[in-house]
Design an enzyme around this catalytic site. Sequence first.
Site, PDB file in Angstrom:
ATOM      1  N   ARG A 178      -0.244  -9.269  13.293  1.00 24.21           N
ATOM      2  CA  ARG A 178      -0.892  -8.285  12.265  1.00 24.21           C
ATOM      3  C   ARG A 178      -1.488  -8.287  11.436  1.00 24.21           C
ATOM      4  O   ARG A 178      -2.707  -8.777  11.138  1.00 24.21           O
ATOM      5  CB  ARG A 178       0.297  -7.325  11.831  1.00 24.21           C
ATOM      6  CG  ARG A 178       0.872  -6.658  12.541  1.00 24.21           C
ATOM      7  CD  ARG A 178       2.133  -5.769  11.978  1.00 24.21           C
ATOM      8  NE  ARG A 178       2.128  -5.214  10.483  1.00 24.21           N
ATOM      9  CZ  ARG A 178       3.520  -4.858  10.250  1.00 24.21           C
ATOM     10  NH1 ARG A 178       4.645  -4.930  10.038  1.00 24.21           N
ATOM     11  NH2 ARG A 178       3.286  -4.122   9.228  1.00 24.21           N
ATOM     12  N   ARG A 229      11.870  -1.292  10.818  1.00 27.02           N
ATOM     13  CA  ARG A 229      10.291  -0.847  11.519  1.00 27.02           C
ATOM     14  C   ARG A 229      10.582  -2.155  12.746  1.00 27.02           C
ATOM     15  O   ARG A 229      10.169  -3.417  12.415  1.00 27.02           O
ATOM     16  CB  ARG A 229       8.935  -0.580  11.280  1.00 27.02           C
ATOM     17  CG  ARG A 229       9.086   0.547  10.497  1.00 27.02           C
ATOM     18  CD  ARG A 229       7.535   0.302   9.190  1.00 27.02           C
ATOM     19  NE  ARG A 229       6.811  -0.560   9.687  1.00 27.02           N
ATOM     20  CZ  ARG A 229       5.228  -0.213   9.152  1.00 27.02           C
ATOM     21  NH1 ARG A 229       5.767   0.417   7.915  1.00 27.02           N
ATOM     22  NH2 ARG A 229       4.624  -1.184   9.379  1.00 27.02           N
ATOM     23  N   ARG A 278      -9.980   0.586   9.287  1.00 24.89           N
ATOM     24  CA  ARG A 278      -9.549  -0.727   9.364  1.00 24.89           C
ATOM     25  C   ARG A 278      -9.820  -1.464  10.053  1.00 24.89           C
ATOM     26  O   ARG A 278     -10.144  -2.531  10.929  1.00 24.89           O
ATOM     27  CB  ARG A 278      -7.836   0.007  10.211  1.00 24.89           C
ATOM     28  CG  ARG A 278      -6.796  -0.983   9.705  1.00 24.89           C
ATOM     29  CD  ARG A 278      -5.266  -0.482  10.700  1.00 24.89           C
ATOM     30  NE  ARG A 278      -4.076  -1.439  10.280  1.00 24.89           N
ATOM     31  CZ  ARG A 278      -3.227  -1.122   9.871  1.00 24.89           C
ATOM     32  NH1 ARG A 278      -3.321   0.303   9.233  1.00 24.89           N
ATOM     33  NH2 ARG A 278      -2.526  -2.344   9.328  1.00 24.89           N
ATOM     34  N   LYS A 316       0.934  -1.364   0.450  1.00 24.43           N
ATOM     35  CA  LYS A 316      -0.076  -0.491   0.401  1.00 24.43           C
ATOM     36  C   LYS A 316       0.716   1.258  -0.327  1.00 24.43           C
ATOM     37  O   LYS A 316       0.803   1.939  -0.506  1.00 24.43           O
ATOM     38  CB  LYS A 316      -1.174   0.372   0.936  1.00 24.43           C
ATOM     39  CG  LYS A 316      -1.451  -1.184   1.276  1.00 24.43           C
ATOM     40  CD  LYS A 316      -2.629  -1.080   2.500  1.00 24.43           C
ATOM     41  CE  LYS A 316      -1.784  -0.887   3.785  1.00 24.43           C
ATOM     42  NZ  LYS A 316      -1.628  -2.711   4.327  1.00 24.43           N
ATOM     43  N   ARG A 365      11.983  -5.084   4.563  1.00 23.56           N
ATOM     44  CA  ARG A 365      11.486  -3.953   4.353  1.00 23.56           C
ATOM     45  C   ARG A 365      12.690  -2.885   5.112  1.00 23.56           C
ATOM     46  O   ARG A 365      12.963  -3.114   6.304  1.00 23.56           O
ATOM     47  CB  ARG A 365      10.584  -3.480   4.965  1.00 23.56           C
ATOM     48  CG  ARG A 365       9.793  -2.559   4.675  1.00 23.56           C
ATOM     49  CD  ARG A 365       8.685  -1.485   4.596  1.00 23.56           C
ATOM     50  NE  ARG A 365       8.315  -2.227   5.538  1.00 23.56           N
ATOM     51  CZ  ARG A 365       6.899  -1.846   6.045  1.00 23.56           C
ATOM     52  NH1 ARG A 365       5.551  -1.755   5.563  1.00 23.56           N
ATOM     53  NH2 ARG A 365       6.404  -2.415   7.212  1.00 23.56           N
TER      54      ARG A 365
HETATM   55  P1  AP5 Z   1       4.705  -1.321   2.023  1.00 20.79           P
HETATM   56  O1  AP5 Z   1       4.621  -0.575   0.818  1.00 20.79           O
HETATM   57  O2  AP5 Z   1       6.123  -0.787   2.616  1.00 20.79           O
HETATM   58  O3  AP5 Z   1       3.268  -2.406   2.208  1.00 20.79           O
HETATM   59  P2  AP5 Z   1       2.577  -1.928   3.014  1.00 20.79           P
HETATM   60  O4  AP5 Z   1       1.202  -2.250   2.212  1.00 20.79           O
HETATM   61  O5  AP5 Z   1       2.128  -0.487   3.312  1.00 20.79           O
HETATM   62  O6  AP5 Z   1       2.666  -2.365   4.429  1.00 20.79           O
HETATM   63  P3  AP5 Z   1       2.300  -1.695   6.225  1.00 20.79           P
HETATM   64  O7  AP5 Z   1       3.547  -2.804   7.054  1.00 20.79           O
HETATM   65  O8  AP5 Z   1       3.090  -0.152   6.242  1.00 20.79           O
HETATM   66  O9  AP5 Z   1       1.270  -1.816   6.699  1.00 20.79           O
HETATM   67  P4  AP5 Z   1       0.363  -2.551   7.237  1.00 20.79           P
HETATM   68  O10 AP5 Z   1      -1.096  -1.860   7.258  1.00 20.79           O
HETATM   69  O11 AP5 Z   1       1.189  -2.966   7.788  1.00 20.79           O
HETATM   70  O12 AP5 Z   1       1.619  -1.224   8.577  1.00 20.79           O
HETATM   71  P5  AP5 Z   1       0.933   0.599   8.782  1.00 20.79           P
HETATM   72  O13 AP5 Z   1       2.174   0.913   8.821  1.00 20.79           O
HETATM   73  O14 AP5 Z   1      -0.460   0.836   8.423  1.00 20.79           O
HETATM   74  O15 AP5 Z   1       6.080  -3.284   1.145  1.00 20.79           O
HETATM   75  C1  AP5 Z   1       6.327  -3.897   1.768  1.00 20.79           C
HETATM   76  C2  AP5 Z   1       7.724  -4.122   1.312  1.00 20.79           C
HETATM   77  O16 AP5 Z   1       7.880  -4.535   0.484  1.00 20.79           O
HETATM   78  C3  AP5 Z   1       9.247  -2.893   0.874  1.00 20.79           C
HETATM   79  O17 AP5 Z   1       9.841  -3.215   1.930  1.00 20.79           O
HETATM   80  C4  AP5 Z   1       8.828  -2.250  -0.190  1.00 20.79           C
HETATM   81  O18 AP5 Z   1       9.520  -2.069  -0.923  1.00 20.79           O
HETATM   82  C5  AP5 Z   1       8.314  -4.099  -1.181  1.00 20.79           C
HETATM   83  N1  AP5 Z   1       7.333  -4.013  -2.187  1.00 20.79           N
HETATM   84  C6  AP5 Z   1       5.778  -3.063  -2.444  1.00 20.79           C
HETATM   85  N2  AP5 Z   1       5.334  -3.850  -3.292  1.00 20.79           N
HETATM   86  C7  AP5 Z   1       6.301  -4.531  -4.132  1.00 20.79           C
HETATM   87  C8  AP5 Z   1       6.125  -4.832  -5.014  1.00 20.79           C
HETATM   88  N3  AP5 Z   1       4.686  -5.040  -5.649  1.00 20.79           N
HETATM   89  N4  AP5 Z   1       7.369  -5.778  -5.100  1.00 20.79           N
HETATM   90  C9  AP5 Z   1       8.129  -5.675  -5.018  1.00 20.79           C
HETATM   91  N5  AP5 Z   1       7.878  -5.566  -3.684  1.00 20.79           N
HETATM   92  C10 AP5 Z   1       7.230  -4.727  -3.384  1.00 20.79           C
HETATM   93  O19 AP5 Z   1       0.426   0.249  10.463  1.00 20.79           O
HETATM   94  C11 AP5 Z   1       1.396   0.188  11.609  1.00 20.79           C
HETATM   95  C12 AP5 Z   1       0.305  -0.328  12.761  1.00 20.79           C
HETATM   96  O20 AP5 Z   1      -0.183   0.749  13.460  1.00 20.79           O
HETATM   97  C13 AP5 Z   1      -0.766  -1.448  13.130  1.00 20.79           C
HETATM   98  O21 AP5 Z   1       0.074  -2.877  13.114  1.00 20.79           O
HETATM   99  C14 AP5 Z   1      -1.568  -0.684  13.496  1.00 20.79           C
HETATM  100  O22 AP5 Z   1      -1.393  -1.110  15.257  1.00 20.79           O
HETATM  101  C15 AP5 Z   1      -1.394   0.929  13.860  1.00 20.79           C
HETATM  102  N6  AP5 Z   1      -2.543   1.336  12.669  1.00 20.79           N
HETATM  103  C16 AP5 Z   1      -2.341   2.124  11.730  1.00 20.79           C
HETATM  104  N7  AP5 Z   1      -3.947   2.336  11.210  1.00 20.79           N
HETATM  105  C17 AP5 Z   1      -4.306   2.052  11.636  1.00 20.79           C
HETATM  106  C18 AP5 Z   1      -5.836   2.253  12.346  1.00 20.79           C
HETATM  107  N8  AP5 Z   1      -6.220   2.973  11.321  1.00 20.79           N
HETATM  108  N9  AP5 Z   1      -6.112   1.707  12.949  1.00 20.79           N
HETATM  109  C19 AP5 Z   1      -6.057   1.835  14.402  1.00 20.79           C
HETATM  110  N10 AP5 Z   1      -3.995   1.205  14.144  1.00 20.79           N
HETATM  111  C20 AP5 Z   1      -4.082   1.814  13.303  1.00 20.79           C
END
Ligand code: AP5
Length: 228
Positions: free
Chosen positions: A172, A161, A89, A13, A128
């Site tokens: 997660r 991270r 979420r 994402k 990552r």
């Molecule tokens: P990346 O693009 O970073 O993946 P992502 O889907 O953004 O993954 P996240 O781990 O950031 O999502 P998340 O939802 O768990 O975390 P968030 O920060 O929102 O890609 C991942 C890797 O793959 C990278 O190394 C990239 O280079 C590689 N890659 C990407 N696309 C590729 C492709 N097509 N081909 C090859 N390689 C590729 O949330 C973190 C925490 O915050 C949560 O666990 C929770 O505790 C809290 N939180 C956040 N939002 C909320 C909410 N709305 N409500 C409650 N708690 C929340």
Amino acid sequence: MNTILLGPPGAGKGTLAAMLKDNFGLLHISTGDLLRDEMKGGTELGKTIKKYVESGELVPDQVVIAMIEKKLSEKNSGSKGYMLDGFPRTTVQAQDLDKILTKIGQPIDYALYMEASLPVILQRLTGRRVCRKCGAIVHIKNRPSKVAGVCDVCGGELYQRPDDTEETIKNRMHVYAEKTAPIVDYYAKQGKLETLSGDEETEDLLKIVAKIFNDGQRTDKIKGSTGH
Ligand code: AP5
């Protein structure tokens, strides 16, 4: 073009969001980034948030909803719409978001749902690295930086991270399946869902999304149920 990005951790994402921001001038709002900023500030709220984020649990709804409401109410004159990454979420967040968007007159046009398989997710998240300074995302194998540990964009330090350990990733995923996956249907029922394969190369995904945006063409014709 108001868009939300849905999908499990590591579906890509954040990576796709960065490309959509550059190509379509959308304002990128990531609740994960907002929460990490708050943690960096070392405030009381940041300390509370840290416990949830680093164990892979969701931060309470009222905290993230307040953050999003504030962000969406700010003037964003230069952008051509918003792109929410990692929000909503839970069903409560999705329902409250609709209320906020009705109030500000900015409804969602597309809910882009990125599917990805577990082996791909584990490989992506354990490899990552993120820039401490500018937030750029790389992968040690899939999308490596030119110099190991150094950001290509700004020269900042790349770090792993704390929630990208195998044990926390599994939690997660569990939390995602229980609390977040059901909202895919919420957007299917609204006729806004577009399903993408997160396993594809980001450049290919960008072309698919560009077609959806440019044609206003929906690929997900089935409204009401996605089978998820
Ligand atoms: P990346 O693009 O970073 O993946 P992502 O889907 O953004 O993954 P996240 O781990 O950031 O999502 P998340 O939802 O768990 O975390 P968030 O920060 O929102 O890609 C991942 C890797 O793959 C990278 O190394 C990239 O280079 C590689 N890659 C990407 N696309 C590729 C492709 N097509 N081909 C090859 N390689 C590729 O949330 C973190 C925490 O915050 C949560 O666990 C929770 O505790 C809290 N939180 C956040 N939002 C909320 C909410 N709305 N409500 C409650 N708690 C929340």
